[in-house]
Structure formats: C-alpha cells, structure tokens
Enzyme design. Structure first.
Site, PDB file in Angstrom:
ATOM      1  N   HIS A   1       0.834  -1.203   0.000  1.00  0.00           N
ATOM      2  CA  HIS A   1       0.000   0.000   0.000  1.00  0.00           C
ATOM      3  C   HIS A   1       0.875   1.263   0.000  1.00  0.00           C
ATOM      4  CE1 HIS A   1      -3.654   2.335   1.348  1.00  0.00           C
ATOM      5  NE2 HIS A   1      -2.694   3.123   1.826  1.00  0.00           N
ATOM      6  N   GLU A   2       1.789   1.325   0.927  1.00  0.00           N
ATOM      7  CA  GLU A   2       2.622   2.535   1.047  1.00  0.00           C
ATOM      8  C   GLU A   2       3.561   2.657  -0.156  1.00  0.00           C
ATOM      9  OE1 GLU A   2       1.535   4.497   3.071  1.00  0.00           O
ATOM     10  OE2 GLU A   2       0.499   3.227   4.537  1.00  0.00           O
TER      11      GLU A   2
ATOM     12  N   HIS B   1       1.763   4.479  -2.877  1.00  0.00           N
ATOM     13  CA  HIS B   1       1.891   5.941  -2.733  1.00  0.00           C
ATOM     14  C   HIS B   1       3.249   6.392  -3.260  1.00  0.00           C
ATOM     15  CE1 HIS B   1      -1.749   6.931  -0.565  1.00  0.00           C
ATOM     16  NE2 HIS B   1      -1.503   6.100   0.432  1.00  0.00           N
TER      17      HIS B   1
END
Lengths: 472, 472
Positions: free
Chosen positions: A236-237, A240
């Site tokens: 997820h990170e 980003h």
C-alpha cells in the site's frame, strides 16, 4: 516527541503555517501571477507553464480568502488536539477530547465561511473537501458514497455470513520480526521504485511520504502474530511512493509536483495493495517467497489457499484493520457524520452514540468503548475534515484505472505473476504519475477512462473477486 | 536519506536558509528594532527586553551584510558536500572530496569579505568564528589554543609513555545492546532533566538537540564491544540537554532562547561528561549499577579500577574516540589548519599531507589513510569553519565553571556520589542556563568566574587527575 514538547510543537507548526500562508497569499504572488498569466496566454492548456500558472492561481485565490492568523490557529489547535487525543484514546475518554474537537470544528467552520461566494462552492463542507479533492463537490461525493454504501452493504452482509468458509490461519501464527522485515524489503525491492530513491523503516502507524520525488520514505509496522500487516501495508505505502516517484523531473519544486488529489494518491496505494497485491497473479509470485522465508507456516499452503486468505471479508471495529469490502462502510459513516456535524444536524456531544449506532447498522458489530469507536482515528484530532471520503474515492478511482490498465496491457496477469511490474508502472507513469497536479481530479479521470468517477467498476470487481473466493 | 534525495535536500535547505535570511535581514526587522530600541532605552542591560533588542540587533546587523543568495548557496553547497564526503570517506578518496571542500571554502571566503569594516572584525577568520562564539576574536582563540597546546603536549607525551599502566579491560568485552540501552536510560533518568521533556534514541553519530527547551532529544550509539561509548556519550549529550532544558520559560521562542555560544554549550557537555561523569564520586555512584547490569564484567572490578579505566589517556587517530587530554591536540591542529587555509598559507591540495604531519608531531601517531585522517570529520563538509575551536574553548570554560561550582557547593562530591545532581544543576541554572543568550561569552565568563577564559584551571585539573591516576 516527549510529552512536555507538545505546546512548543504547536506554536512552531502554527508559526510555519502562518509564514507559509502569508507568502502564498501575498500581493507579490498576485503580481507574479498576473505577469505570468499574460506570458502563458495562448499556450496549450496542458503545457507546463500554463498549468503551473493555473494551479498556482487557484491556490493563491483560495489563500487570499483566509487570514493568516486563522491558518496559524487551525494548525496550533489541531497540533494540541492530536496530543490530547493520544491521551483520551488511551483512557477511552471522549469527554476529555470533546473540547479539543469542538475547537477544531469551530475553526474549520470559520475557515469554511471565508469562502462565501467562491466559485464552485455551494455548501459549508465544499471548501473542506476541496482542500483534498480540488473541484469535487460535497454533492458529488454524497451521491457516489451513497451508491457505494448501497452496493457494499448487501455484499458485505452476504460475505459476513460466509466468512467461516475462508481459512486465513496461514497468515496468523508466529512470524519473527526480522524475517518479516526481510520479506517487506524483498517486496518493495521488487516493486519498481527508482534505485536509491527510497527507504523502508519501521513505525507505529504506517505511512509513506515524499521529501521529494527522489526521496520516498515508506514505513510499516510489524505484528509478530499476523504477517498480513507488514505485507499488504508495505505494498500500500509503496503504491503511494510509486506515484510520487513518477512525477516528471521538470515539475519538481513547483506547485505541480504533487499528485492530482488525495483520492488519486489513495487510488494508487489501494490499486497496488488490493488489485495487484491481493490478486491471484501476485499471490502466485509471492507464494514461493513466503514459503522460503516462513517454511513452517507456508510449507503446506498452496497459492490458491493463500489467495483466499488474502481476500477474506469480515466486518470489524477498526478501520485500518478492515478488509477491502467493509472498509468502505467505515468511510461512508465517517463522511456522513462529518457532514451532519458541519451542517448542524448532529451535536458533538451526541457523536459517540451516533457513531456506535451507525457501526451497528452498517457493519452489524457492537462498539465496546470509544477507544475502539469514535476515538480510533487521529484525523479529526488533526483537524482533517473532508479527508476521509478521499479514501473511498481512491477505491473507486483505483478500480476504474485497473480496468483501463488491464485493457491496455493484455499480458498484465502474466507479467505480475512473473514479477514484472515495470510495464504496469510505466503505463501509470505515462498517463498519471508524471503529470503531477496539472489536471484536476475530474479532468484526470476523464483523460484516463473517458468518463467521470464511477461506482460500478469497483462494485463489479469486488463482486467478481467475491464470486471466485466465496462462490457467491 | 536515500542517496538519490541528496540534490533535492540541498535545494530544500537552501530555500529555507534563503527565506529565513531574507526575513531576518529585512527592512521591517530594522524598523522594529529602531522602535523597540527607543522603548527599551533606560532599561537595565540585563533586562529581558533590552537584551532581546541588543542580541537581535547584532544578528540583524550581521545578516544585513550578507546577500540572501550567498546564504542559500552556502547551505546548498555544504549539503551537497556532506553527501559527497560520505562517499569520499568510504573510499578514503580526498581527491574526490577536494572540489566540494574548495567550493565550501570559496563561499566562506566570500562570506567573510561581506564583513569588511564590521565592528570588532579584523581578520578573515573573525566572522567565521563569531557565528559560533560571538565577540571572541581569532587572536583570542589563537593565544588560548597555543597556550593549551603547549601545556597539553608534554602532559600527553608523559601519560602516553605510561598508558600501559592503566588497565581498562573492564570496559571492553561483550555488552549486549539491550543491557547497554537500559544502562543509558538509567543514567539519563538520574540526571535532572525535566520529566517528560526528553527522549533518548539510538543513532549513528551521537548528538543532542533541542526542538524546544521542553523537547530535548538525546541520541547515542552503542558499541557491543565497549561499554564506554554509550555511557559517557550519553552523559555528554545529556549535558547539552541540561543546558537547553534550563533556559528560562520567559525567553522561549525568542532569539535569547539559546546558549551563550557553542563554547558554552560544549562546556556543559564536557563538564557533565568529564568532570562529573569520569570523576571519582560519580564512578562510585555508577559502579553498583554497572555491576548489577553487567555482573560478569564488573563483578570483580572495584570502583577505583573503574575510575582509572574511565580516565585512561592514550594518543589515537580519531578525534571522537580521543581521551579528554589528547582530544585538545586534535582540536588545536584543526584550528591551525583552518586558519592557514583561510589566510592563504596552505594550499587545499596539500591539506592531507599537512594533516598527517601535524598528527605525527602533536600525537606521535601515523595516519594510515585519509579516511582515518583529514576525511574523518563531517564538519568541513558541512561548511563549518570556526566551529572546531569551540570544542576546546568548551573544555577551558568547563574547568573554570567546575572550579566555581566546587567552591560554592562544598558537599558537591558527596551529593554526586549519592546520585544527587539537582544542587549542581540548580547552581548552573541560576547562573548560566536560565539566561540563555542574554550575555556574550566574554560577559558570561566574567560573571561566572570574575575573569576571562583561561587555560590554567583546565591544565591544573588535568594534571591533578593525572597525578591521582598515573602518579605523575
């Protein structure tokens, strides 16, 4: 931070916010904008120069509406509220948090009233939302999230009844932290972030931030008893990070050197986490790695079982631990409560009760105390109202982009299963990442998929995956 | 930071430095100073108001001399040089570092020329030194450090011949990192920093910093084979923290909310590290704690043996690992080389040779390569010239303050042996810490000891300790 530092920190942040605001809202910036507007007249809409002036001008026009003192005070109050929240959550004491939250809301209401008559703003909540999702209105979001809620609720209920059918015990057990850290590093190294342009570090609450597009910081936490925390939170990170890392070098150090919006930012973390990371091809890629690092747990687990475990749906109390389906109900109810608070339809003192009732209605679970309810998130303490809905907008946008990418990259599944993530990244870079904030969310989604933000693709994808896994 | 982030970081720091400088050097600050000067006329010299205006005015007058672009460029170049230095040191490659260092020196020479005719500045090096030690001149420092060198050299040589007589093997061995971390925490908790106003964290290069007087960050590193690293470095950094933590609340968020100078700052880290922390009373307090945490290593070591081990003197190559006596020779030779570079008496290309010759002359050791020689410190890469001498000034000032404190606190030894550090801290707070930067270094030393910075007390104290330990 040591506790005694909270007050000084609040003053420091307020000073920085005030100085930044004064510079942004200055007459000098206005003059520069007038001058450059004349110079960029006639340039194509999407040129860097015209985009820079257009985006900067809107930011300046918004800033001109807001007194620097109010900007500083919002920052100061929310910094103090954050620290108060830590203690209130620890003691599950909403009453202690209430005056801090009331102050945040009071200031954000004052902020909203600065925008009376501002083009495109019709409701109190519009300017709050606009700070995260430029040009997207409360009415837009209310319609999308209501449709999403009505689509998710029956699906979530149906899957909740069958959650016993999914065995995710392979993800639970004992996973030594150093082995998890090796796994997390191996996963991030496989995702195509630029070499030497990122770090991965442990933290309490996972986040990603870009000091610059060439300096991406990914953090994660490790739960010794559940390998899923580090694994999917790292993907997820990194999502980003892939976005920020892909912003074109020529935009760097300009107001364009940021993602389109928080919704678009979140679309990339969600897409990499859920549509790539929990998809069957990625799980096939992941499986031998998990087996090598944790032979005891995954020795007898086949890829299909891992795929099913990674996609288990089960209603729960805590947003950040929610599965990809029920997650949206956490978001919808927060958005609804925010709107009711800002429109004066809900008293702050009644918020915990309203929270608990909504959780029971949407998720069918009981909230045992405020620490596991209304106090669970830091966002309201941090003064972020209009922020939560961007999480679900991100899910919607992710699904639309995912459809488009699959349509353009016929061998995408095979590439992912083989650990080839560059074609997908390059497709996203070319169409989304490199453009930074040149386009508004509405413009960008139109460019990407030829239409507006839409709930249908996301619901269809969720139902397809549910059909595979649950046979519903 | 990931390596690819270095360039963006340099730009960011340069921008912040430039903006800060523009604000400081602005006409508006000048007008405010004129106005407040009129208002504070007639107030006592030591009043907060008069001191604030006096200190701010001098800072403003200095800033007015320097173009904001040069300030930004100094910051940018030194940030890039720091990153280049890491790599050059790793490869022991002075040639690779030379152009970066040359750029730093060129910019600092330009900086120095901005101050032609500035009151009190007579030499090129004066303005560089003044940034760290306001009002102290190159001539002052040159005289003090020459006297210090001439006093230290024979003592260091004498003790070097006898270093075999001191057995410090109890400090070497195997010290598990978690036990060292417990020890470090116990030591800092015993030193009287305000409750909840500090943190202790591990790092690569130990430092202390104050985000605010109520937010002190102490860092340390741990060497599994030598317990002395964490122990005395933690006391050293806590000494810095005690100073910042003691600045009066009414000065906070003003230009007075900082120590008198770097020399005074260092005087407190050195005093707590060496005169408190390596003194016999503290070692008596420490001994049972070391024995409890490391029973294997300290079970058969008595306090006297620990005291001797803590004060072993032996010439070595690396400044940050040097004992308290030979440390000064590392500083003196750096100061001499800086002065020769800035006065054009030494070519940059000849610096490594000059370094090695000076180390052989002063310390009697051979430099095997530049990584262990001229490339060992980050300071020159960071553009800090005029900084090194403050370390030895700190030693001199520490000794003078220590004499004064002992004179005023007759039971100081007994208090320290009993773990009572509050009386010493309060004595220092009252006379030094709380005043922040109200006084110049010359004014403050006069207030504290009734005379100027002086080499004699320090040499006397070193000789006294050497006499106790080495019997010389």
């Amino acid at each position: 931070m040591p506790r005694a530092g909270a007050e000084a920190r609040a003053e420091q942040l307020a000073t920085l916010a005030r100085i930044r605001h004064q510079r942004l809202a200055s007459d000098e910036v206005g003059r520069l904008l007038d001058q450059t507007t004349a110079e960029t007249n006639g340039l194509p809409y999407e040129s860097e120069e015209a985009s820079l002036v257009r985006v900067a001008r809107r930011e300046w026009e918004k800033a001109r509406r807001v007194p620097a003192e109010l900007r500083g005070e919002i920052t100061r109050a929310s910094s103090l509220a954050e620290h108060g929240w830590v203690e209130a959550k620890r003691r599950s004491d909403f009453a202690a948090f209430l005056p801090l939250l009331a102050r945040n809301i009071e200031l954000k209401l004052r902020y909203a009233t600065c925008f009376e008559g501002f083009e495109g703003f019709e409701q109190t909540y519009d300017p709050l939302l606009d700070d995260f999702e430029p040009g997207v209105s409360t009415a837009d979001v209310a319609a999308l999230l209501a449709e999403l809620r009505d689509g998710i609720q029956p699906l979530a209920a149906e899957l909740a009844d069958r959650s016993g059918a999914i065995d995710d015990s392979c993800l639970h057990g004992r996973f030594p932290l150093d082995a998890q850290a090796r796994l997390a590093r191996e996963v991030v190294e496989a995702l195509p972030l630029e070499r030497d342009a990122w770090r991965l570090d442990p933290t309490v609450h996972p986040f990603a931030t870009a000091i610059a597009p060439s300096d991406i910081r990914i953090t994660t936490r490790f739960d010794e008893s559940y390998v899923g925390t580090a694994l999917w939170s790292v993907i997820h990170e990194a999502g980003h990070g892939l976005y920020e890392n892909g912003i074109a070098p020529e935009l760097r150090r300009s107001p364009l050197a940021r993602p389109v919006s928080l919704g678009f930012h979140e679309s990339q973390s969600r897409m990499w986490e859920n549509w790539v990371g929990r998809g069957r091809p990625f799980v096939e890629w992941l499986h031998p790695r998990l087996r090598r690092i944790f032979p005891g747990q995954f020795g007898v687990v086949d890829p299909e079982a891992l795929y099913r475990a990674a996609n288990k749906v089960q209603p729960s109390l805590i947003r950040v631990e929610a599965d990809q389906v029920t997650y949206n109900l956490h978001i919808v109810m927060r958005f609804e409560l925010e709107l009711e608070l800002f429109e004066g339809r809900l008293e702050l003192a009644d918020l915990p009760e309203a929270w608990n009732a909504r959780i029971a209605e949407y998720l069918g679970v009981d909230v045992p105390d405020d620490a596991h309810g209304v106090l669970q998130d830091v966002h309201w303490a941090a003064g972020s109202f209009g922020y939560f809905p961007t999480y679900s907008l991100g899910n919607l946008i992710a699904a639309q982009i995912w459809d488009a990418a699959r349509g353009s990259l016929p061998d995408l599944d095979g590439q992912i299963a083989g650990g080839e993530f560059v074609p997908l990244r390059d497709w996203l870079r070319e169409r989304l990442y490199r453009h930074g904030a040149k386009y508004t969310p509405k413009e960008m989604i139109e460019r990407l998929v030829g239409g507006p933000i839409d709930v249908a693709p996301y619901l269809r994808q969720l139902r397809e995956r549910a059909a595979e896994i649950y046979g519903v």
